[in-house]
Motif scaffolding. Structure first.
Motif, mmCIF file in Angstrom:
data_model
loop_
_atom_site.group_PDB
_atom_site.id
_atom_site.type_symbol
_atom_site.label_atom_id
_atom_site.label_comp_id
_atom_site.label_asym_id
_atom_site.label_seq_id
_atom_site.Cartn_x
_atom_site.Cartn_y
_atom_site.Cartn_z
ATOM 1 N N GLY A 105 36.855 37.286 43.841
ATOM 2 C CA GLY A 105 36.880 36.657 42.520
ATOM 3 C C GLY A 105 35.772 35.617 42.446
ATOM 4 N N ASP A 107 36.258 32.785 41.579
ATOM 5 C CA ASP A 107 36.912 31.579 42.104
ATOM 6 C C ASP A 107 36.418 31.261 43.522
ATOM 7 N N TYR A 135 36.796 24.399 38.762
ATOM 8 C CA TYR A 135 35.681 23.510 39.139
ATOM 9 C C TYR A 135 36.233 22.168 39.623
ATOM 10 N N THR A 176 30.175 26.583 31.396
ATOM 11 C CA THR A 176 30.808 27.877 31.139
ATOM 12 C C THR A 176 30.368 28.371 29.767
ATOM 13 N N ASN A 180 35.490 28.609 28.156
ATOM 14 C CA ASN A 180 36.934 28.795 28.245
ATOM 15 C C ASN A 180 37.534 27.386 28.202
ATOM 16 N N ASP A 207 28.527 29.682 34.415
ATOM 17 C CA ASP A 207 29.625 30.625 34.628
ATOM 18 C C ASP A 207 29.707 31.536 33.404
ATOM 19 N N ALA A 209 31.510 34.338 32.942
ATOM 20 C CA ALA A 209 32.643 35.268 33.092
ATOM 21 C C ALA A 209 32.853 36.128 31.840
ATOM 22 N N TYR A 210 32.510 35.582 30.670
ATOM 23 C CA TYR A 210 32.779 36.287 29.407
ATOM 24 C C TYR A 210 31.503 36.682 28.672
ATOM 25 N N THR A 237 31.970 38.168 36.729
ATOM 26 C CA THR A 237 33.200 38.632 37.365
ATOM 27 C C THR A 237 33.535 40.056 36.951
ATOM 28 N N SER A 239 36.685 40.706 36.689
ATOM 29 C CA SER A 239 38.078 40.516 36.258
ATOM 30 C C SER A 239 38.305 40.794 34.779
ATOM 31 N N LYS A 240 37.297 40.655 33.941
ATOM 32 C CA LYS A 240 37.522 40.717 32.497
ATOM 33 C C LYS A 240 37.046 42.050 31.916
ATOM 34 N N ARG A 248 40.479 41.271 42.585
ATOM 35 C CA ARG A 248 39.713 40.075 42.967
ATOM 36 C C ARG A 248 38.274 40.408 43.354
ATOM 37 N N GLY A 250 34.316 39.003 42.145
ATOM 38 C CA GLY A 250 33.345 38.294 41.303
ATOM 39 C C GLY A 250 32.048 38.174 42.071
HETATM 40 C C1 LIG Z 1 38.458 34.311 34.354
HETATM 41 C C2 LIG Z 1 37.391 33.340 34.693
HETATM 42 C C3 LIG Z 1 36.652 33.489 35.856
HETATM 43 C C4 LIG Z 1 36.856 34.671 36.753
HETATM 44 O O1 LIG Z 1 37.639 34.400 37.809
HETATM 45 P P1 LIG Z 1 37.861 35.505 38.946
HETATM 46 O O2 LIG Z 1 38.145 34.657 40.135
HETATM 47 O O3 LIG Z 1 36.579 36.284 39.085
HETATM 48 O O4 LIG Z 1 38.993 36.353 38.493
HETATM 49 C C5 LIG Z 1 35.648 32.591 36.127
HETATM 50 N N1 LIG Z 1 35.369 31.592 35.280
HETATM 51 C C6 LIG Z 1 36.042 31.437 34.138
HETATM 52 C C7 LIG Z 1 35.663 30.348 33.198
HETATM 53 C C8 LIG Z 1 37.084 32.284 33.825
HETATM 54 O O5 LIG Z 1 37.792 32.097 32.700
#
Ligand SMILES: *Cc1c(COP(=O)(O)O)cnc(C)c1O
Length: 384
Positions: A105, A107, A135, A176, A180, A207, A209-210, A237, A239-240, A248, A250
């Protein structure tokens, strides 16, 4: 020299369970509620989860087939450093393999960056408030000073406020985008200006992620021009949009020398063999990916319009979720969240972000979005 193994003078270890002060004061991450939890609590048969920004289409069929085919590999360690996956990610973004580091991930990558870059008691890490909580959690756990600049009241970024907290001891700035929990996504020129304004020793970690949900990456992401920014790292990542949250996976794209340092200290097998296979398969499934982005953009527009029609203030979002203030619901965010739970719909309260009057809903599939809007409509109607 082994002196660092000794307890500091005057603080002998009191018990075998004594822990570092950062651990005593640690507030764990607040996750979205799980489906099983709510099914059991309310005795419901069907649950709709729109709390953790997961993929509304589920797992890609190509990934499912790959996991079935590769299940026999579970007894093996993955190849250390995941070179095949790293090469596939590098090719996907058109960057050098030497820049790429995959993790358990993003993370894990965030945690690694802080621990590799920042010296406790010496350096600091800077981000906005509110921000993605990992963070703050991992920085404080490392014993490093975490500084936050408030977002503007419309949740856009106050760059001057951020820069005011940065000094020569700032090891990392986290940004980010899309953000988020708001979904705010600044123009790429802003990030370019920030990257150039930071002191030369400071690493900018964006970051993303989105980012693939934003509709126009060139207008919002510096990733395609990363070679021009020696102080830039970008996180992404699986994940999305790739739908692999549970496996897991990223990754980060770093300056080569920093990627090398991170790779050397990372735990050797944190990306497991099935996550690695699934990640490579997910990159090939362009049909699933395109469909995910299409369904998300449509659903986001439908939710935005629907919530607005029900008297909610909805913040513009480029991500796969929307943040909103349910002004028309008596009892506000907390009551709407509880009422939705009782109906088997899980969204995300933002109390843990310090935003008790706001909620975040992930874009679901068309049926889930419709069920969510119908439920909000009923709750609003009963409020009067
Ligand atoms: C969902 C998300 C992640 C991704 O986390 P993973 O550990 O890859 O699942 C990273 N940064 C932000 C801001 C997120 O919302």
């Amino acid at each position: 020299m082994r002196t660092d193994n000794r307890a500091p003078a005057g603080s002998p270890l009191a018990s075998p369970c004594a822990v570092r002060p950062e651990v005593c004061g640690f507030t764990p991450y607040t996750p979205g509620l799980s489906i099983d939890e709510i099914r059991d609590r309310y005795g419901l048969a069907q649950i709709i989860k729109l709390a953790s920004n997961e993929n509304p289409l589920g797992t890609s069929p190509v990934v499912r087939q790959t996991l079935r085919r590769k299940a026999d590999l579970a007894f093996r360690y993955a190849q250390s450093g995941n070179p095949r996956l790293t090469a596939a990610i590098a090719a996907h973004h058109g960057v050098s393999d030497l820049r790429v580091l995959a993790g358990n991930g993003s993370d894990e990558i965030i945690d690694l960056i802080v621990r590799v870059r920042a010296v406790p008691g010496v350096h600091n890490v800077v981000a906005f408030r509110p921000c993605f909580s990992i963070y703050a959690l991992q920085t404080r756990l490392a014993g490093v000073d975490f500084r936050q600049a408030p977002l503007a009241t419309d949740f856009s970024f106050d760059w001057n406020g951020l820069l005011a907290l940065v000094d020569d001891a700032t090891a990392v700035v986290f940004v980010t985008t899309p953000d988020n929990p708001s979904g705010f996504c600044p123009p790429v020129a802003d990030l370019e200006r920030l990257a150039r304004a930071l002191p030369p020793g400071c690493l900018l970690v964006v970051d993303e992620a989105y980012m693939d949900f934003c509709g126009d990456e060139a207008a919002h992401s510096l990733l395609s021009r990363i070679d021009a920014f020696p102080n830039l790292a970008v996180l992404r990542t699986f994940s999305k949009s790739f739908g692999l949250a549970g496996l897991r996976l990223g990754y980060g794209i770093f300056p080569v020398q920093l990627a090398d340092s991170l790779r050397r200290v990372r735990l050797p097998f944190s990306v497991n063999i099935l996550a690695e296979e699934a990640g490579m398969a997910a990159l090939t499934d362009t049909v699933f990916r395109a469909e995910t982005l299409r369904v998300t953009a449509q659903g986001r527009a439908a939710l935005h319009a629907g919530l607005t029609a029900l008297g909610c203030h909805v913040f513009p979002s480029k991500a796969n979720f929307l943040m909103f203030r349910p002004v028309s619901v008596s009892g506000g965010a907390e009551r709407l969240f509880d009422e939705l739970l009782r109906r088997g719909i899980i969204i995300r309260p933002l109390k843990s972000y310090g935003l008790p009057d706001l909620l975040r809903v992930s874009v679901g599939n068309p049926d889930e979005n419709a069920a969510f809007l119908k439920a909000v409509g009923e709750i609003v109607a009963h409020a009067g």
